[in-house]
Structures are given as structure tokens and as C-alpha cells.
Scaffold this active site. Structure first.
Site, PDB file in Angstrom:
ATOM      1  N   HIS A   1       0.836  -1.202   0.000  1.00 34.81           N
ATOM      2  CA  HIS A   1       0.000   0.000   0.000  1.00 34.81           C
ATOM      3  C   HIS A   1       0.873   1.256   0.000  1.00 34.81           C
ATOM      4  O   HIS A   1       1.827   1.350   0.780  1.00 34.81           O
ATOM      5  CB  HIS A   1      -0.914   0.016   1.223  1.00 34.81           C
ATOM      6  CG  HIS A   1      -2.087   0.921   1.065  1.00 34.81           C
ATOM      7  ND1 HIS A   1      -1.968   2.301   1.063  1.00 34.81           N
ATOM      8  CD2 HIS A   1      -3.413   0.655   0.885  1.00 34.81           C
ATOM      9  CE1 HIS A   1      -3.165   2.842   0.911  1.00 34.81           C
ATOM     10  NE2 HIS A   1      -4.051   1.862   0.798  1.00 34.81           N
TER      11      HIS A   1
ATOM     12  N   GLY B   1       4.432  22.568  10.134  1.00 32.90           N
ATOM     13  CA  GLY B   1       5.729  21.911  10.091  1.00 32.90           C
ATOM     14  C   GLY B   1       6.687  22.559   9.107  1.00 32.90           C
ATOM     15  O   GLY B   1       6.327  23.459   8.340  1.00 32.90           O
ATOM     16  N   ASP B   2       7.915  22.097   9.152  1.00 33.97           N
ATOM     17  CA  ASP B   2       8.957  22.602   8.276  1.00 33.97           C
ATOM     18  C   ASP B   2       8.897  21.912   6.918  1.00 33.97           C
ATOM     19  O   ASP B   2       8.149  20.958   6.711  1.00 33.97           O
ATOM     20  CB  ASP B   2      10.329  22.378   8.925  1.00 33.97           C
ATOM     21  CG  ASP B   2      10.437  23.060  10.285  1.00 33.97           C
ATOM     22  OD1 ASP B   2       9.918  24.188  10.404  1.00 33.97           O
ATOM     23  OD2 ASP B   2      11.028  22.458  11.204  1.00 33.97           O
TER      24      ASP B   2
ATOM     25  N   HIS C   1       9.365  14.202   8.880  1.00 30.83           N
ATOM     26  CA  HIS C   1       9.996  13.622  10.055  1.00 30.83           C
ATOM     27  C   HIS C   1      10.900  12.487   9.564  1.00 30.83           C
ATOM     28  O   HIS C   1      10.522  11.717   8.671  1.00 30.83           O
ATOM     29  CB  HIS C   1       8.924  13.081  10.992  1.00 30.83           C
ATOM     30  CG  HIS C   1       9.452  12.579  12.289  1.00 30.83           C
ATOM     31  ND1 HIS C   1      10.062  11.344  12.421  1.00 30.83           N
ATOM     32  CD2 HIS C   1       9.468  13.136  13.535  1.00 30.83           C
ATOM     33  CE1 HIS C   1      10.423  11.162  13.668  1.00 30.83           C
ATOM     34  NE2 HIS C   1      10.080  12.238  14.378  1.00 30.83           N
ATOM     35  N   PRO C   2      12.110  12.353  10.099  1.00 31.25           N
ATOM     36  CA  PRO C   2      13.069  11.387   9.532  1.00 31.25           C
ATOM     37  C   PRO C   2      12.610   9.937   9.536  1.00 31.25           C
ATOM     38  O   PRO C   2      13.033   9.161   8.670  1.00 31.25           O
ATOM     39  CB  PRO C   2      14.311  11.578  10.409  1.00 31.25           C
ATOM     40  CG  PRO C   2      13.855  12.326  11.618  1.00 31.25           C
ATOM     41  CD  PRO C   2      12.703  13.139  11.189  1.00 31.25           C
ATOM     42  N   THR C   3      11.754   9.547  10.464  1.00 25.74           N
ATOM     43  CA  THR C   3      11.284   8.156  10.483  1.00 25.74           C
ATOM     44  C   THR C   3       9.767   8.030  10.374  1.00 25.74           C
ATOM     45  O   THR C   3       9.269   6.977   9.980  1.00 25.74           O
ATOM     46  CB  THR C   3      11.720   7.447  11.785  1.00 25.74           C
ATOM     47  OG1 THR C   3      11.218   8.181  12.918  1.00 25.74           O
ATOM     48  CG2 THR C   3      13.234   7.362  11.867  1.00 25.74           C
ATOM     49  N   ALA C   4       9.040   9.097  10.699  1.00 31.30           N
ATOM     50  CA  ALA C   4       7.572   9.034  10.699  1.00 31.30           C
ATOM     51  C   ALA C   4       6.948   9.746   9.517  1.00 31.30           C
ATOM     52  O   ALA C   4       5.726   9.718   9.351  1.00 31.30           O
ATOM     53  CB  ALA C   4       7.020   9.620  11.999  1.00 31.30           C
ATOM     54  N   GLY C   5       7.745  10.404   8.676  1.00 29.56           N
ATOM     55  CA  GLY C   5       7.233  11.014   7.466  1.00 29.56           C
ATOM     56  C   GLY C   5       6.308  12.180   7.700  1.00 29.56           C
ATOM     57  O   GLY C   5       6.588  13.072   8.507  1.00 29.56           O
TER      58      GLY C   5
END
Length: 297
Positions: A81, A162-163, A167-171
Site C-alpha cells: 500500500h 511543520g517545516d 519527520h526522519p522516520t515518521a514522514g
């Protein structure tokens, strides 16, 4: 009168232990009921259906997003998915004594809280969209997690909160308000993914098919079959049976047949009753007057 709001967060995991944690949170918030949850290993995705009052549904939505951020690492995630976030999408649907406008307001509050508490950038979609190119979830998700960092450098893809970086692991996460939809999948007796993709292209609205149908082809590795995976975003404008029959017809050209279908999560009763009315060829059927449960409820 108490408002009842439905929330259907989709998580990028099928891990049993993580799902237990999500269930515990879902059941811990006063004023919220977990109606249903399901997970699929091939999709590597879990779908929860919760209903609650305004304060409860906002609280549980943020807590679930924080848990997903802390426990789901998309750099290690694979699945059929498409996904762009640990909590990939979080829609709010009016159920009772609530309006779409109120759900839009709730989605905006929750989106802000998710960024503040979980640090996940937020895009508003569907009825909550802040720009035309953000209304369609598939447009926001295009590029998925792996392509999101480059995509977000473009001014038109600055998140609503947000920027300009995931997020590096949570997207990232899409949060919004929408009408009820039916997650409807049709399984084919073939392991040829190209066939499922070709059929999905024919039925989905963005390719010239049915206006209220979104669809992709996916491979169910555990069963070695291809699937046409769909979201029916207006089950009255485009009934399930109409798409099902089209898929059946298109599959024949490849010498393929349908071996089954599935509903993910909860579906409005009328979506299924409409199918029964069609296939049984019931004449002059009245949904409000001829369904026993409607009278009992």
C-alpha cells in the site's frame, strides 16, 4: 446534544505488538469507542475505526499519532500500500449531531496538535484542504515517504504545519474531514500485477473511470494473487456493484476472473443493501421502510 465524530486513522504497520499498543490507547480515552480495527501483512497497514465525542476523539487522535511516531520507522517499512507516514492519513467524519464544518475545525485543531506533540508535518486534505492540489490524498502522497523530502522543497508543498522536510522516520500525515467512504478490494485469480493495474486504471476516476472511485493494483504476496484496491468515496454516486461488474468484465479480456472481494473497516449499511437490491433485482425497494433494523434502531 453530544456530537459523535468518527475517526479512521491508517497506520503503516501490521506488527501485532504495535497494534496491541494502538488498541490499548484507543480503549483508554473516555468518550471514545473503538468500533473496529484490521491489519494486512501484504499492505503492511492497519486501519482503525473510532467514534467519540469531540474532546475524546481529538485526544485519542493525537495520542495515536504520537505512539505511531515513537514506534513505526518508515526507513525500514515495506508494503504494497502506498504510504507517506507512520500514521499515514487521519480523516474525521460527521456521524451524529455533527456537521462537515465542525469536522473540518476538529481536523485543523488535531493537525496542529500532532505537529506540536509528535513533530510530524501535516497536510490538510479533502474538505479541510487549504489548496486545490491538496484535496486529493493521492496527489499529496505521490512520491511516498522516500520522495517526500525532495517534494517538500517545492513552495507549493510546504506543509500546513511543520517545516519543509518530513519527520526522519515518521514522514508526514494527511489530516482532514470527509464524507463516509468504503474501502473495497477485489481479488483476481492471477499473480500478474500488470492486469490489476490495468483494471484499476480503467475504474478509477483520475484515469477517466468512475468519478467517485480511487484505485490501484497491489500484489498480495501471502496469497500470490493480484488485487484491485479501491476507495469508494461516494458509494451512492458510484455504487459498489457497478465497479464490481466492470472489474469482472475487464478481467475477462485477460482470461482472469474474480475470486472474492473484501471490505476494510466499517461500511455504511446502505452501500451493501444497494448491492443486494441490484443483484436480487428487487422492485420498488424502500431502504427506510423495508429494513427491519432501521425500524428497531
Amino acid at each position: 446534544m453530544t456530537k459523535l465524530i468518527e475517526c479512521i486513522p491508517n497506520f503503516s504497520t501490521s506488527d501485532t505488538e504495535l497494534i496491541k499498543g494502538l488498541v490499548e490507547i484507543s480503549k483508554s480515552i473516555p468518550g471514545v469507542t473503538l468500533l473496529d480495527y484490521s491489519a494486512d501483512d501484504s499492505h503492511n497497514r492497519a486501519v482503525f475505526t473510532l467514534v467519540g465525542d469531540e474532546n475524546g476523539i481529538k485526544t485519542v487522535a493525537v495520542k495515536l499519532a504520537v505512539f505511531a511516531k515513537d514506534n513505526i520507522d518508515l526507513t525500514k517499512h515495506t508494503g504494497e500500500h502506498p504510504r507517506m507516514g507512520a500514521v499515514d492519513v487521519m480523516p474525521f467524519v460527521p456521524v451524529k449531531n455533527a456537521t462537515m464544518e465542525q469536522c473540518i475545525e476538529i481536523s485543523k485543531e488535531v493537525g496542529e496538535m500532532i505537529f506540536k506533540e509528535a513533530g510530524i508535518p501535516v497536510f490538510f486534505y479533502e474538505s479541510s484542504a487549504t489548496a486545490p492540489n491538496r484535496q486529493n490524498l493521492a496527489t499529496i502522497r505521490k512520491g511516498q515517504f522516500e520522495g517526500m523530502a525532495e517534494k517538500m522543497k517545492k513552495p507549493e508543498w510546504k506543509p500546513d504545519f511543520g517545516d519543509n522536510a518530513p519527520h526522519p522516520t515518521a514522514g508526514v500525515v494527511a489530516v482532514g474531514a470527509r464524507p463516509p467512504l468504503v474501502a473495497f478490494n477485489v481479488n483476481l485469480n492471477t499473480d500478474n500485477l500488470t492486469i490489476a493495474n490495468n483494471i484499476a486504471k480503467i475504474v478509477r476516476g483520475s484515469s477517466g473511470g468512475f468519478k467517485h472511485c480511487k484505485g490501484i493494483g497491489v500484489m498480495l504476496e501471502d496469497r500470490k494473487i493480484a488485487q484491485v484496491s479501491m476507495n469508494m468515496v461516494n458509494y451512492e454516486g458510484t455504487p459498489l456493484y457497478r465497479v464490481f461488474e466492470t472489474i469482472k468484465m475487464e478481467a475477462k479480456r485477460y482470461g482472469v476472473s474474480i475470486i472474492g472481494s473484501e471490505i476494510i473497516g466499517l461500511a455504511p449499511a446502505k452501500a451493501l443493501v444497494d448491492c443486494a437490491e441490484y443483484y436480487l433485482q428487487i422492485e420498488d425497494f424502500d431502504y427506510d421502510k423495508q429494513i427491519l433494523e432501521n425500524h428497531l434502531l
